[in-house]
Enzyme design. Structure first.
Site: not given
Length: 739
Positions: A85, A87
């Protein structure tokens, strides 16, 4: 940890970093779930409940390489879900998503995730309305322009200061808090439309409109109705720059359903006085007005509607493209919205081309795993979920950002194999088969900068890797060697060689544009390169405003589509062709509220970035009785016999969690706030740590976007008189060591 010496507002989240190096939950060695070792790959309900066996790196990578080959040969590359994802790191080379996707592309491809949990709904609907999501998110009107020209700022969802230190890739100089302070000193009027008073910084010339949650679209429609009914709309702007206003006006006046969307109608849904709604509409028409909507408002059922309605209202006021007027999306949602830094491509690792064309909207991960072959709508198309046999996750924690976590636990039991790179024993790691220990940013070399940042930072390693932890590049390089794709993945470069190569390639491009950029050696020694400054004055859609023929929007009409024929042609009942009031399931105005009479808002925490570093000092200091803090209005607490600091049970028919009670009058009665990101710590269907996503519904915003809806949920709360379960987030799971 020390902030940059020129940072005017250092982030308090820096205080979480020291504990990240040697936290009790650091993953020390490669580990494989015992059931997978004993029974081999396959669906397994023990996933998430099992213990682990520590292995050496060679043995773990040999096993994983063999499993990757098996899945590809037996099921094809579309059976691999590359669930990174993004991050995971402030660094641009050791960016987990780029590393994993580059590796999987070299291996033949993978099923991908599209869009984000943050603004996935808006990312789909905005191109239909104004031709571009990126333009709205990241090229919106700048703060200096707002400060100089905006007379009235109408903030739907507010502008929460707690979020503005957060930017992908980090930020060198945090300017937004100072812009907030200047906004207060300048006297700009602010209308806060939110059930939470703290959704706006203190010190502003603000009026609080404590709206009923999930009723923002009703208020926007009523403001538009008043503007139209009183002839305050800009007919020339609507004629020259927009299409579809006539259909929308007929809807506002009740021609479609016999119900005028006037102030009295909206008052019954928003709990705001009709006279206040009318007065606000008149003030908006008389002033240079900026209508803003936070990203949080589109993370709900029918989340397209408040965004679309805000644009329609701004278009009726005729100020789109004028300095300080028009609309904005995301102010207070992230630190670079309205930022003043430049915008150009930073050094980055090429990911290659994914030969597999399959993808899912990211928020549909549980549906993907639970329902292979099922068909679903997405943005005018009909798609089918592929049959996923292997999930590979690096950089991200779905057991933080996904909804209905008990359902997600069931979904994670379905694949043959789940692989996770993790520095910590998060819930995602505990639900994996292979857990490979990854380094944290302080343990590796990189360069970093955020969007619209003011500097590129040389990130020198300041600590040795913990135990047997390796960076993602080294882990994937070892797999690539075993799979015969090392040359394609590494191109023969070490991590340091990649840094120099990517920097020098970037430097060549900038020097061609006339910029004096130092060599990598000089940059690395200096520790920083100050990025070129941008013009601080910027207005969203200014060129379109000046000449809509020469600078049309990328919509079918080239104009703002208040009514979209394309969206209307999809025939989605949950997202019609123009902004509309669609009653949500999870709100205090519906029948579900009879059973669960409190509206919980699961917004971003102030003490960490999502779930990152929840074990850090800043995050832990905000816990109450060891649990995540939940805000209640004193009247709601008194009605339930709950006192400050007590442990409470928050529940609905999906699950329950424990939290620590904090009483405040800073939110309207009937509303509670439990921020996201407490590490999921299940005891049966109960999370003993306070993760609100055991309560939220795993349903899409609409058939158009399939976006996340985790922002709002109805609950009940009671004092917890039992003995709270022990928190396992402070220690690793049972790990066996083979002799």
């Amino acid at each position: 940890m020390a902030a940059h010496p020129e940072d005017p507002s250092p982030s308090p989240l820096l205080g979480n970093l020291p504990a990240s190096l040697r936290h009790a939950t650091r993953v020390a060695t490669p580990a494989v779930r015992r059931g997978w070792l004993e029974r081999g790959p396959g669906p397994d309900p023990a996933r998430g409940h099992d213990d682990f066996v520590a292995l050496g790196w060679d043995e773990a990578l040999d096993l994983l390489a063999a499993e990757l080959r098996r899945v590809r040969e037996e099921h094809g590359n579309q059976a691999i879900f590359g669930g990174s994802y993004g991050w995971a790191s402030a660094g641009r080379f050791h960016h987990a998503q780029s590393q994993l996707h580059r590796f999987l592309n070299a291996f033949g491809g993978f099923t991908a995730g599209r869009n984000t949990y943050s603004h996935g709904t808006s990312a789909v609907v905005l191109p239909h309305i104004v031709g571009s999501a990126h333009e709205v998110f990241f090229r919106g009107t700048s703060w200096p322009t707002i400060l100089a020209h905006t007379e009235l700022l109408v903030a739907f969802g507010g502008m929460p200061e707690k979020n503005v230190s957060v930017i992908p890739g980090g930020v060198t100089r945090h300017h937004t808090p100072d812009f907030f302070a200047q906004l207060g000193r300048g006297g700009t009027e602010v209308a806060l439309i939110s059930p939470i008073r703290d959704d706006l910084p203190t010190g502003l010339n603000a009026r609080w409109y404590p709206i009923r949650p999930a009723a923002d679209t009703a208020l926007l429609l009523a403001l538009a109705h008043t503007v139209a009914a009183e002839g305050l709309h800009d007919k020339e702007f609507l004629r020259d720059y927009c299409v579809g206003y006539e259909d929308f006006e007929r809807y506002l006046f009740g021609a479609e359903d016999g119900v005028p969307k006037d102030a009295e109608w909206a008052s019954a849904r928003t709990d705001l006085p009709a006279a206040d709604i009318v007065a606000l509409a008149r003030r908006m028409a008389a002033a240079r007005t900026l209508v803003t909507v936070t990203w949080s408002l589109q993370r709900i059922e029918h989340g397209e509607q408040p965004v679309w309605a805000a644009i329609a209202l701004a278009a009726m006021l005729g100020q789109i493209g004028l300095p300080g007027g028009g609309f904005g999306h995301g102010y207070g949602s992230m630190g670079d919205v309205g930022g003043i830094g430049g915008e150009f491509r930073l050094p980055h690792l090429p990911q290659g081309v994914n030969p597999v064309r399959e993808f899912i909207p990211v928020a549909r991960i549980a549906d993907l795993l639970l329902n292979p072959g099922e068909r679903y709508d997405y943005d005018g198309t009909v798609r089918a979920y592929p049959d996923i046999r292997l999930v590979y996750w690096a950089g991200g924690n779905p057991f933080h950002h996904h909804q209905d976590l008990n359902r997600l636990r069931t979904a994670f039991s379905r694949p043959d194999t789940v692989v996770v790179h993790e520095p910590f024993w998060t819930a995602t790691a505990r639900h994996a088969d292979f857990v490979l220990p990854a380094t944290v940013p302080l343990e590796r070399e990189d360069f970093g900068a955020g969007r619209r940042d003011t500097s590129l930072i040389a990130m020198h390693r300041v600590a040795e890797p913990f135990a047997q932890a390796r960076d993602d590049y080294t882990i994937l390089g070892g797999l690539a060697d075993r799979l015969g794709i090392a040359a394609e993945f590494t191109e023969g470069r070490s991590a340091r060689a990649w840094l120099e190569h990517l920097y020098e390639s970037w430097r060549t491009d900038l020097r061609a544009g006339g910029l004096a950029v130092p060599s990598f050696v000089d940059f690395w020694a200096a520790g920083e390169y100050r990025l070129p400054e941008a013009d601080p004055e910027r207005t969203l859609f200014a060129e379109f405003r000046r000449d809509p023929v020469a600078h049309p929007l990328r919509t079918p009409s080239g104009k703002i589509e208040i009514t979209s024929r394309r969206v209307r042609s999809f025939s989605y009942a949950d997202c019609p062709g123009h902004p509309a009031w669609l009653e949500p399931t999870e709100w205090l105005g519906g029948p579900r509220a009879a059973r669960f009479p409190l509206h919980l808002i699961a917004n971003q925490p102030s003490t960490r970035l999502h779930s990152q570093l929840d074990g850090g000092e800043v995050s832990q200091a905000a816990k109450v009785a060891g649990r995540e803090a939940i805000w209640l209005h004193p009247a709601d607490a008194a009605a339930r016999g709950i006192a400050e600091g007590e442990v409470v049970r928050v529940f609905n028919d999906r699950g329950a969690c424990l939290a620590g009670a904090v009483l405040t009058e800073g939110l309207r009665p009937g509303v509670v706030r439990l921020p996201t990101g407490a590490w999921f710590d299940p005891d049966g269907s109960l999370c003993v740590h306070g993760n609100p996503n055991v309560l939220t519904a795993d349903l899409p915003s609409s058939r158009l976007s399939q976006g996340a809806t985790g922002g709002h949920v109805l609950v009940e709360i009671e004092r917890y008189d039992g003995t709270p379960g022990q928190l396992t987030v402070n220690a690793p799971p049972p790990i066996r060591h083979l002799r």
